[in-house]
Design a protein around this motif. Structure first.
Motif, PDB file in Angstrom:
ATOM      1  N   GLU A 120      -2.482  -5.503   5.646  1.00 33.36           N
ATOM      2  CA  GLU A 120      -3.535  -6.497   5.408  1.00 33.36           C
ATOM      3  C   GLU A 120      -4.133  -6.310   4.013  1.00 33.36           C
ATOM      4  OE1 GLU A 120      -5.695  -7.402   9.591  1.00 33.36           O
ATOM      5  OE2 GLU A 120      -5.670  -5.290   8.983  1.00 33.36           O
ATOM      6  N   PHE A 121      -4.424  -5.057   3.663  1.00 27.02           N
ATOM      7  CA  PHE A 121      -4.960  -4.764   2.341  1.00 27.02           C
ATOM      8  C   PHE A 121      -3.998  -5.230   1.254  1.00 27.02           C
ATOM      9  CE2 PHE A 121      -4.781  -1.993  -1.351  1.00 27.02           C
ATOM     10  CZ  PHE A 121      -6.059  -2.140  -1.865  1.00 27.02           C
ATOM     11  N   LEU A 122      -2.742  -4.899   1.419  1.00 25.71           N
ATOM     12  CA  LEU A 122      -1.717  -5.251   0.437  1.00 25.71           C
ATOM     13  C   LEU A 122      -1.619  -6.767   0.253  1.00 25.71           C
ATOM     14  CD1 LEU A 122       0.425  -3.913  -1.354  1.00 25.71           C
ATOM     15  CD2 LEU A 122       2.005  -4.084   0.577  1.00 25.71           C
ATOM     16  N   SER A 123      -1.671  -7.506   1.344  1.00 27.55           N
ATOM     17  CA  SER A 123      -1.609  -8.975   1.265  1.00 27.55           C
ATOM     18  C   SER A 123      -2.773  -9.544   0.467  1.00 27.55           C
ATOM     19  CB  SER A 123      -1.608  -9.580   2.668  1.00 27.55           C
ATOM     20  OG  SER A 123      -0.441  -9.241   3.346  1.00 27.55           O
ATOM     21  N   ILE A 124      -3.967  -9.031   0.711  1.00 29.84           N
ATOM     22  CA  ILE A 124      -5.150  -9.497  -0.024  1.00 29.84           C
ATOM     23  C   ILE A 124      -5.041  -9.101  -1.497  1.00 29.84           C
ATOM     24  CG2 ILE A 124      -7.653  -9.198  -0.272  1.00 29.84           C
ATOM     25  CD1 ILE A 124      -7.677  -8.840   2.853  1.00 29.84           C
ATOM     26  N   LEU A 125      -4.651  -7.860  -1.748  1.00 24.83           N
ATOM     27  CA  LEU A 125      -4.538  -7.345  -3.113  1.00 24.83           C
ATOM     28  C   LEU A 125      -3.576  -8.189  -3.949  1.00 24.83           C
ATOM     29  CD1 LEU A 125      -5.322  -4.702  -4.852  1.00 24.83           C
ATOM     30  CD2 LEU A 125      -2.983  -4.008  -4.307  1.00 24.83           C
ATOM     31  N   LYS A 126      -2.419  -8.471  -3.405  1.00 22.96           N
ATOM     32  CA  LYS A 126      -1.373  -9.155  -4.166  1.00 22.96           C
ATOM     33  C   LYS A 126      -1.632 -10.647  -4.327  1.00 22.96           C
ATOM     34  CE  LYS A 126       0.874  -5.451  -5.043  1.00 22.96           C
ATOM     35  NZ  LYS A 126       0.973  -4.926  -6.404  1.00 22.96           N
ATOM     36  N   GLN A 127      -2.613 -11.208  -3.607  1.00 18.17           N
ATOM     37  CA  GLN A 127      -2.987 -12.607  -3.787  1.00 18.17           C
ATOM     38  C   GLN A 127      -4.044 -12.782  -4.879  1.00 18.17           C
ATOM     39  OE1 GLN A 127      -4.125 -14.221   0.022  1.00 18.17           O
ATOM     40  NE2 GLN A 127      -2.144 -13.765   0.926  1.00 18.17           N
ATOM     41  N   ASP A 128      -4.620 -11.680  -5.317  1.00 24.50           N
ATOM     42  CA  ASP A 128      -5.676 -11.714  -6.331  1.00 24.50           C
ATOM     43  C   ASP A 128      -5.055 -11.500  -7.705  1.00 24.50           C
ATOM     44  OD1 ASP A 128      -7.845 -10.976  -8.096  1.00 24.50           O
ATOM     45  OD2 ASP A 128      -9.064 -10.623  -6.309  1.00 24.50           O
ATOM     46  N   SER A 129      -5.234 -12.452  -8.610  1.00 21.21           N
ATOM     47  CA  SER A 129      -4.597 -12.376  -9.928  1.00 21.21           C
ATOM     48  C   SER A 129      -5.029 -11.143 -10.727  1.00 21.21           C
ATOM     49  CB  SER A 129      -4.885 -13.646 -10.735  1.00 21.21           C
ATOM     50  OG  SER A 129      -6.278 -13.781 -10.953  1.00 21.21           O
ATOM     51  N   ARG A 130      -6.207 -10.607 -10.441  1.00 20.11           N
ATOM     52  CA  ARG A 130      -6.671  -9.411 -11.161  1.00 20.11           C
ATOM     53  C   ARG A 130      -5.927  -8.161 -10.719  1.00 20.11           C
ATOM     54  NH1 ARG A 130     -12.585  -9.544  -9.196  1.00 20.11           N
ATOM     55  NH2 ARG A 130     -11.394 -10.251  -7.406  1.00 20.11           N
ATOM     56  N   PHE A 131      -5.447  -8.155  -9.496  1.00 19.09           N
ATOM     57  CA  PHE A 131      -4.891  -6.930  -8.925  1.00 19.09           C
ATOM     58  C   PHE A 131      -3.407  -7.000  -8.592  1.00 19.09           C
ATOM     59  CE2 PHE A 131      -9.351  -7.094  -7.030  1.00 19.09           C
ATOM     60  CZ  PHE A 131      -9.919  -6.395  -8.087  1.00 19.09           C
ATOM     61  N   LYS A 132      -2.812  -8.173  -8.657  1.00 17.79           N
ATOM     62  CA  LYS A 132      -1.466  -8.316  -8.105  1.00 17.79           C
ATOM     63  C   LYS A 132      -0.396  -7.505  -8.831  1.00 17.79           C
ATOM     64  CE  LYS A 132       0.064 -12.689 -10.147  1.00 17.79           C
ATOM     65  NZ  LYS A 132       0.474 -14.040  -9.762  1.00 17.79           N
ATOM     66  N   TYR A 133      -0.643  -7.127 -10.077  1.00 15.09           N
ATOM     67  CA  TYR A 133       0.353  -6.337 -10.801  1.00 15.09           C
ATOM     68  C   TYR A 133       0.065  -4.836 -10.778  1.00 15.09           C
ATOM     69  CZ  TYR A 133       2.009 -10.837 -12.336  1.00 15.09           C
ATOM     70  OH  TYR A 133       2.489 -12.120 -12.351  1.00 15.09           O
ATOM     71  N   LEU A 134      -0.970  -4.426 -10.043  1.00 16.84           N
ATOM     72  CA  LEU A 134      -1.236  -3.001  -9.906  1.00 16.84           C
ATOM     73  C   LEU A 134      -0.088  -2.350  -9.129  1.00 16.84           C
ATOM     74  CD1 LEU A 134      -5.015  -2.767  -8.957  1.00 16.84           C
ATOM     75  CD2 LEU A 134      -3.922  -1.841 -10.985  1.00 16.84           C
ATOM     76  N   PRO A 135       0.538  -1.336  -9.689  1.00 15.64           N
ATOM     77  CA  PRO A 135       1.603  -0.661  -8.941  1.00 15.64           C
ATOM     78  C   PRO A 135       1.028  -0.038  -7.672  1.00 15.64           C
ATOM     79  CG  PRO A 135       1.617   0.013 -11.255  1.00 15.64           C
ATOM     80  CD  PRO A 135       0.360  -0.770 -11.023  1.00 15.64           C
ATOM     81  N   THR A 136       1.548  -0.473  -6.550  1.00 15.24           N
ATOM     82  CA  THR A 136       1.075   0.007  -5.259  1.00 15.24           C
ATOM     83  C   THR A 136       2.238   0.658  -4.537  1.00 15.24           C
ATOM     84  OG1 THR A 136      -0.517  -1.808  -5.204  1.00 15.24           O
ATOM     85  CG2 THR A 136      -0.107  -0.655  -3.138  1.00 15.24           C
ATOM     86  N   ILE A 137       2.045   1.931  -4.211  1.00 14.37           N
ATOM     87  CA  ILE A 137       3.081   2.712  -3.559  1.00 14.37           C
ATOM     88  C   ILE A 137       2.600   3.059  -2.155  1.00 14.37           C
ATOM     89  CG2 ILE A 137       4.402   4.866  -3.607  1.00 14.37           C
ATOM     90  CD1 ILE A 137       2.920   3.723  -6.817  1.00 14.37           C
ATOM     91  N   ILE A 138       3.420   2.766  -1.185  1.00 10.26           N
ATOM     92  CA  ILE A 138       3.095   3.100   0.193  1.00 10.26           C
ATOM     93  C   ILE A 138       3.422   4.577   0.405  1.00 10.26           C
ATOM     94  CG2 ILE A 138       3.573   2.602   2.623  1.00 10.26           C
ATOM     95  CD1 ILE A 138       2.264   0.264   1.022  1.00 10.26           C
ATOM     96  N   LEU A 139       2.462   5.297   0.965  1.00  8.86           N
ATOM     97  CA  LEU A 139       2.619   6.715   1.298  1.00  8.86           C
ATOM     98  C   LEU A 139       2.265   6.831   2.777  1.00  8.86           C
ATOM     99  CD1 LEU A 139       3.209   9.526   0.097  1.00  8.86           C
ATOM    100  CD2 LEU A 139       0.774   9.704  -0.440  1.00  8.86           C
ATOM    101  N   THR A 140       3.293   6.914   3.622  1.00  9.64           N
ATOM    102  CA  THR A 140       3.079   6.729   5.056  1.00  9.64           C
ATOM    103  C   THR A 140       4.008   7.594   5.899  1.00  9.64           C
ATOM    104  OG1 THR A 140       2.910   5.021   6.767  1.00  9.64           O
ATOM    105  CG2 THR A 140       4.727   4.804   5.209  1.00  9.64           C
TER     106      THR A 140
END
Length: 133
Positions: free
Chosen positions: A65-85
């Motif tokens: 859910e967080f990832l979906s919101i993050l990547k829809q926001d133009s300010r944050f969508k290019y932030l490298p996000t790595i899943i650690l799970t």
């Protein structure tokens, strides 16, 4: 690097901090316990983290859910996000890549393996041109 770790398990947070300390690297770490807290943190931040490390299984708002919101926001969508799970669910993996993650790392049970994966991850992103000033 400025790292945002989104993790609700305090033992995992301590393990991550211990790993960073052992690497003797000059990384700044911000911790959020869930997706809602992380979104508030990003909104209030004057700059952006260089990378986000995200757990999938969290209270209040899942990592997906967080990832979906993050990547829809133009300010944050290019932030490298790595899943650690710990999730080995193939559907989680595919869903994350469809949304736009930069990597998916399974947390190993053995601390030495965990430490090596984090070291490799941070070495790669420290040298990546996307986050260089």
């Amino acid at each position: 690097m400025n790292i945002l770790l989104i993790e609700d398990d305090q033992i995992e947070v301590l393990k991550f901090k211990r790993t960073i300390d052992s690497l003797e690297a000059d990384h700044e770490i911000a911790i959020s316990e869930n997706g809602e807290e992380a979104l508030r943190y990003l909104e209030e931040l004057s700059g952006l983290p260089d990378i986000i490390l995200l757990d999938l299984n969290m209270p209040k708002m899942s990592g997906l859910e967080f990832l979906s919101i993050l990547k829809q926001d133009s300010r944050f969508k290019y932030l490298p996000t790595i899943i650690l799970t710990t999730s080995i669910n193939r559907n989680d993996l595919l869903s994350c890549y469809e949304i736009g993650i930069a990597g998916y790392i399974l947390k190993p049970l053995k601390y030495n393996e965990y430490m090596e994966r984090i070291r490799c991850l941070l070495t790669y992103w420290t040298n990546n041109e996307l986050i260089k000033p």
